[in-house]
Design an enzyme around this catalytic site. Structure first.
Site, short mmCIF file in Angstrom:
data_model
loop_
_atom_site.label_atom_id
_atom_site.label_comp_id
_atom_site.label_asym_id
_atom_site.label_seq_id
_atom_site.Cartn_x
_atom_site.Cartn_y
_atom_site.Cartn_z
CB SER A 110 -50.16 17.09 35.23
OG SER A 110 -49.27 18.20 35.46
CE1 TYR A 115 -52.55 19.12 31.41
CE2 TYR A 115 -51.61 19.61 33.50
CZ TYR A 115 -51.56 19.07 32.22
OH TYR A 115 -50.32 18.37 31.74
CE LYS A 127 -52.63 15.52 32.40
NZ LYS A 127 -52.62 14.59 31.26
#
Ligand SMILES: NC(=O)c1ccc[n+]([C@@H]2O[C@H](COP(=O)([O-])OP(=O)(O)OC[C@H]3O[C@@H](n4cnc5c(N)ncnc54)[C@H](O)[C@@H]3O)[C@@H](O)[C@H]2O)c1
Length: 308
Positions: free
Chosen positions: A152, A164, A168
């Protein structure tokens, strides 16, 4: 001839959004597809719904393709291994693994719970390890295979996304390392960073977290290579085109790479490079770093963009 005739693919989180589009396009190109999805949601704690994966399998079959649904959570070792095993049991091999399942649990670091961290890391990063390890055993034996991991742009740095982003960017290091390990067996591994439409799973909790911080609807700001214009979403079908292209023989020379896709744009994200480098014979000290000439040369234009 279709591009992937005779191939067998597993796509995790293939019940919705990008994963669904990837499964559909893989099938359209002749691959037999395991559609893995527990039928959860974007926040990782929603109850499972088997009909989500089943519906995609039906769509693939209606379009003349071959697919089977598989409903485990790939966040567990048993679940991820079961998704890969489904390919062996149903179709006899595995040629393609698309690690697409992912969730978001945004929170500023001081409010981020252990569960926020753990679920994000488990669903995006650890699942990819479990599934890739299981797939690699078959791919090494057959001396071919392709793995596509889903990163991402949040990994470049993104408010409320510490968990996150870590998961990622962890995937990127994982991608680069296993690409080097598996290359000698004819197996390729790449990562994509899509900016796509957030589908129906964009949950109330996420909106509430962003609203509380006054961030709802704001443009995401990250450090980006200058060629990227990343605020325009690509359709899931367009993201799928990049993923599926990476799985075809046309990409036979592409491995260990990091791709960005948004709107009409696709970009190769460079491997990290030092902006400037210099040496201090005998090693660095605080005084040596503080030398005006060194300070100006090394840090002169490294601006602090964040601290008020
Ligand atoms: N949409 C975007 O703009 C965007 C941007 C950057 C990265 N991504 C990444 O792309 C991937 C797909 O995103 P999307 O927007 O299509 O998401 P989505 O929420 O629309 O679909 C993800 C699917 O994964 C499934 N899933 C969640 N946890 C799972 C688990 N443990 N096991 C099996 N299935 C699980 C969900 O049930 C859901 O159907 C994710 O990894 C996401 O982080 C998306």
């Amino acid at each position: 001839m279709k591009r992937l005739d005779g191939k067998v693919a597993v796509v995790t989180g293939a019940g919705r959004g990008i994963g669904r589009a990837e499964a559909m396009l893989l099938a359209e190109q002749g691959a037999k597809v395991v559609v893995n999805d527990l039928g959860g949601g974007a926040y990782g704690t929603e109850a499972g719904d088997a009909s989500v994966a089943d519906a995609v399998v039906r769509e693939i079959k209606d379009a003349g393709g071959e697919a089977v649904a598989q409903h485990s959570s790939v966040a567990t070792r048993e679940g991820a291994e079961a998704a890969v095993q489904e390919a062996i049991d149903s179709f006899g091999r595995i040629d393609i693994l698309v690690n697409n399942a992912g969730i978001v649990r945004p929170a500023r670091i001081d409010r981020m719970t252990d569960l926020d961290w753990q679920l994000c890391v488990d669903v995006s990063l650890t699942s990819s390890f479990y599934a890739a390890r299981a797939a690699a055993k078959h791919m090494i034996a057959q001396r071919s295979g392709v793995i596509v991991n889903t990163g991402s742009t949040s990994g470049f740095g993104h408010w409320g996304m510490g968990n996150y982003s870590a998961a990622k960017e962890g995937l990127l290091g994982f991608t680069r390392s296993i690409a080097r390990e598996l290359g000698e067996f004819g197996i390729r591994v790449n990562m994509i960073r899509p900016v796509s439409h957030i589908t129906g799973t964009h949950t109330k909790e996420i909106d509430e977290t962003l609203a509380e911080a006054g961030r709802l609807g704001q443009t995401i700001v990250w450090n980006k290579p200058v060629t990227m214009t990343p605020t325009i979403a690509a359709l899931p079908e367009h993201v799928a085109a990049l993923t599926v292209w990476l799985c075809t023989d046309a990409a036979a020379h592409v491995s260990g790479r990091d791709f960005f896709i948004a709107g009409d744009e696709v970009a190769v994200v460079p491997e990290p490079e030092a902006i400037r480098t210099t040496f201090n014979p005998g090693g660095w000290t605080l005084d040596a770093l503080d030398e005006p000439a060194t300070r100006e040369y090394l840090f002169g234009d490294v601006k602090n963009r964040y601290v008020k």
